[in-house]
Every structure is written in C-alpha cells, then in structure tokens.
Enzyme design. Structure first.
Site: not given
Length: 240
Positions: A7, A9, A57, A152, A157
């Site tokens: 994952d 960001e 986030h 997040h 995640d």
C-alpha cells in the site's frame, strides 16, 4: 509462492499532475502465511501535500522534511518486492504512482520486477457484486478488527489487507495438502486400535438359467419398443 501485500500514501490523487508517493508499506506472505518480514518507509516528495490528502492519512509536510527521497530508497524497495506477486487494493492507483516514481529515475517498472498483480478491489467486486468494497467494508465483512485504523497508513493498511486477502481466498486452502502430513489410515477403527482386517469379498456369478432369463427380458424390451435395444448387439443386416 511469495506474495507482497503493498500500500502507498501520496500527496494527492493523480501522479499525472505531479503528485508523489510519501509512504510505502509492504508485508510478505510465503505460501499464504505471514512471514513477519515487512518494508516500511516515509519519503520526502519535494512538494506540498494536498489538504484533502492530509485529512485522509494525517502525514504533514513538516513531518516529511527530514525523510529520504525516493531515489535514496529505491534499491531497497526493489529488492524487497522483486519476484513477488503483488497484492494491492485498487492496484491501478498504487502501481501508477510507483511506476511514475521509478520512471523518473529511469528504473524498470513494477511489471519488470514482479510477475503479476492481484487487485483485491476488483476481486471483492467480483465476489460481492453491488456491495461496498472499501478496505473498511471488507474488514467488517470478514470480521477483521480494524478499530485501530483512525487514519490511512501504508503499513497498517497493508497488514489489514493481508488478512482480508487471506479471508477472501481461503477456499483455496482446501486444495493445499502439506507434504509433511502422514496419509490417513482409511481402515483405522477410530478407537486407536490396529487397522481393521477386511475379509475378501465373495463374488456370486449368475447361473446359466439366470443368464437365459436376463436375455429373455432384454428381448421383450426390444420388441416392446420396436427398435434396437442398447443392451443387445445390433442385428446383422439382411442378406443381399
């Protein structure tokens, strides 16, 4: 089989308009089991983060000031994911961003590093059409605790997605047999005793009278249907 659940960001929603990766989180699965190995890094994007992204986030510009640039971590990132099948939720988003970062450094794309990508968002929509397919929704569906997910975060995640992916595909486990398991003794009496000894089967063959009666019944079936009986050989063609 080695899989990398990944994952990211980012500073915003579109790498095509200059948005950059600011966090990468990965966890490793081998033969559908978490190994405990993970990769996690924050990255200085050298640009401002959109306010909307910060709301999602919680990563601020100030926090990233002293973090490494992507070029400083690219080799260790490539080494971690290389040759692993990627498992990503909404894969086109993360793959697009990471391929853009790699292209800026003239490095091989993820397609060259990893054999394939599984998109769990697409998989969830196929399995549960019409239902919500966000990570939170899938955690709820598969009863995975995500109460600690207030914002997040790439590593968090990825860890949640690993649990979700295993739950989504757990039917595959029924096809996997450990080579270390001893074969079950099908003749065990179930009480921990010795295997049960079965006597040889007795074969009863039809008598001549029974065979004659059987042929008679087949003939009657053929005559009643006025056609060929599948249980009897076809009649020879008439002589020319």
């Amino acid at each position: 089989m080695r899989q990398i659940v990944l994952d990211t960001e980012t500073t915003g929603l579109d790498w095509k308009t200059g948005d950059r990766v600011i966090e990468i989180g990965c966890v490793e699965l081998v033969d559908r089991k978490l190994t405990g190995r993970h990769y996690h890094v924050f990255i200085n994007p050298q640009r401002e983060i959109d306010a909307g992204a910060i709301a999602v986030h919680g990563i601020t510009n100030e926090f990233l000031v002293d973090k490494p640039l992507f070029k400083d971590i690219v080799e260790e990132f490539e080494a971690f994911v290389a040759d692993g099948e990627l498992v990503i939720h909404n894969a086109s988003f993360d793959v697009g961003f990471l391929n853009h970062e790699l292209s800026l450094l003239k490095r091989p794309s993820l397609n060259a590093l990893c054999p394939s990508v599984i998109d769990t968002l697409k998989l969830a929509k196929e399995q549960n059409p019409g239902k919500k397919a966000s990570l939170n929704a899938l955690c709820s569906l598969y009863e995975i605790d995500n109460t600690h997910r207030t914002l997040h975060g790439a590593l968090l995640d990825a860890e949640l997605l690993a649990d979700v992916y295993l739950a989504m595909t757990r039917g595959q486990e029924s096809l996997i047999m450990s080579l270390d398991d001893e074969p079950a003794n099908l003749l065990d009496d179930g009480l921990g005793g010795l295997p049960i000894e079965r006597p040889p089967l007795r074969v009863l063959r039809a008598s001549a009278e029974e065979l004659e009666g059987h042929d008679k019944v087949l003939g009657e079936i053929a005559n009643a249907n006025k056609g060929h009986c599948l249980w009897l050989p076809p009649a020879p063609p008439p002589a020319a």
